[in-house]
Design a protein around this motif. Sequence first.
Motif, PDB file in Angstrom:
ATOM      1  N   ALA A 147       0.813  -1.221   0.000  1.00 44.00           N
ATOM      2  CA  ALA A 147       0.000   0.000   0.000  1.00 44.00           C
ATOM      3  C   ALA A 147       0.846   1.270   0.000  1.00 44.00           C
ATOM      4  O   ALA A 147       0.313   2.364   0.156  1.00 44.00           O
ATOM      5  CB  ALA A 147      -0.917   0.000   1.215  1.00 44.00           C
ATOM      6  N   LEU A 150      -0.114   4.462  -1.963  1.00 46.84           N
ATOM      7  CA  LEU A 150      -1.419   4.996  -1.581  1.00 46.84           C
ATOM      8  C   LEU A 150      -2.344   5.252  -2.772  1.00 46.84           C
ATOM      9  O   LEU A 150      -3.271   6.049  -2.685  1.00 46.84           O
ATOM     10  CB  LEU A 150      -1.273   6.277  -0.750  1.00 46.84           C
ATOM     11  N   SER A 151      -2.104   4.569  -3.867  1.00 47.93           N
ATOM     12  CA  SER A 151      -3.020   4.674  -5.001  1.00 47.93           C
ATOM     13  C   SER A 151      -4.202   3.730  -4.773  1.00 47.93           C
ATOM     14  O   SER A 151      -4.156   2.840  -3.913  1.00 47.93           O
ATOM     15  CB  SER A 151      -2.310   4.317  -6.303  1.00 47.93           C
ATOM     16  N   ARG A 152      -5.226   3.914  -5.541  1.00 46.39           N
ATOM     17  CA  ARG A 152      -6.428   3.084  -5.398  1.00 46.39           C
ATOM     18  C   ARG A 152      -6.099   1.613  -5.650  1.00 46.39           C
ATOM     19  O   ARG A 152      -6.544   0.735  -4.900  1.00 46.39           O
ATOM     20  CB  ARG A 152      -7.494   3.581  -6.364  1.00 46.39           C
ATOM     21  N   ASP A 153      -5.312   1.338  -6.681  1.00 46.63           N
ATOM     22  CA  ASP A 153      -4.965  -0.048  -7.006  1.00 46.63           C
ATOM     23  C   ASP A 153      -4.116  -0.699  -5.913  1.00 46.63           C
ATOM     24  O   ASP A 153      -4.314  -1.864  -5.574  1.00 46.63           O
ATOM     25  CB  ASP A 153      -4.218  -0.104  -8.340  1.00 46.63           C
ATOM     26  N   SER A 154      -3.161   0.052  -5.382  1.00 44.20           N
ATOM     27  CA  SER A 154      -2.307  -0.537  -4.351  1.00 44.20           C
ATOM     28  C   SER A 154      -3.084  -0.780  -3.054  1.00 44.20           C
ATOM     29  O   SER A 154      -2.848  -1.777  -2.367  1.00 44.20           O
ATOM     30  CB  SER A 154      -1.086   0.335  -4.093  1.00 44.20           C
ATOM     31  N   LEU A 155      -3.998   0.100  -2.716  1.00 43.77           N
ATOM     32  CA  LEU A 155      -4.810  -0.116  -1.519  1.00 43.77           C
ATOM     33  C   LEU A 155      -5.750  -1.310  -1.689  1.00 43.77           C
ATOM     34  O   LEU A 155      -5.967  -2.078  -0.754  1.00 43.77           O
ATOM     35  CB  LEU A 155      -5.589   1.147  -1.172  1.00 43.77           C
ATOM     36  N   TRP A 156      -6.298  -1.470  -2.888  1.00 42.50           N
ATOM     37  CA  TRP A 156      -7.150  -2.620  -3.169  1.00 42.50           C
ATOM     38  C   TRP A 156      -6.337  -3.918  -3.112  1.00 42.50           C
ATOM     39  O   TRP A 156      -6.786  -4.913  -2.562  1.00 42.50           O
ATOM     40  CB  TRP A 156      -7.842  -2.434  -4.521  1.00 42.50           C
ATOM     41  N   CYS A 158      -3.641  -4.358  -1.389  1.00 46.49           N
ATOM     42  CA  CYS A 158      -3.294  -4.562   0.016  1.00 46.49           C
ATOM     43  C   CYS A 158      -4.443  -5.228   0.764  1.00 46.49           C
ATOM     44  O   CYS A 158      -4.225  -6.132   1.568  1.00 46.49           O
ATOM     45  CB  CYS A 158      -2.925  -3.232   0.662  1.00 46.49           C
TER      46      CYS A 158
END
Length: 177
Positions: A147, A150-156, A158
Amino acid sequence: MTEALPLLILLPFTASVFCLLARLLRRLLLAQVVAVVSLGGTLLILGLLLPVLHSQGGLTYSMGGWPEPLGIALNFDPLAWSSSVIGTVVGLCALFFAIGERKYDSDFYFFFLLLLAGMEGVILTGDLFNMFVFIEIVSICSYILIAYSLSRDSLWACLRYLLLSSLSIFLFLLGLF
């Protein structure tokens, strides 16, 4: 030479603390140099342990001098050596890639080195409780590194990794019982 076994865990862990210090001093180059030296030192120790491993077949180190049921035992055999070398070389390649990207702070190197210290702990530990502790260290650092941007894809990603690894840890504990 068995006294060098804890250094395989302590060297990246100590280097991660220096990365936090580099963050306070705002010296990114210091964190990068400490990370590379740490992994280079780990590879050097593994290289020095290879002849000892060939002559003795395997090494065991009891942390603090306590016998194995009471203390933490580190076991080092050819499979552990191979796993440590592969993990450290892959970690060093990933580290050089991260340095080349020039978009990571000292925080990244802190969690990266903590992840590698946990990985060495999983490889070397001789009991299931400490293996569980090291797996949790690896998991937490992995969550943070996934994560990190902190992009949308990385948070998803994670969140998915968190769910999958929580299920696997649950099954690990169920298997222990």
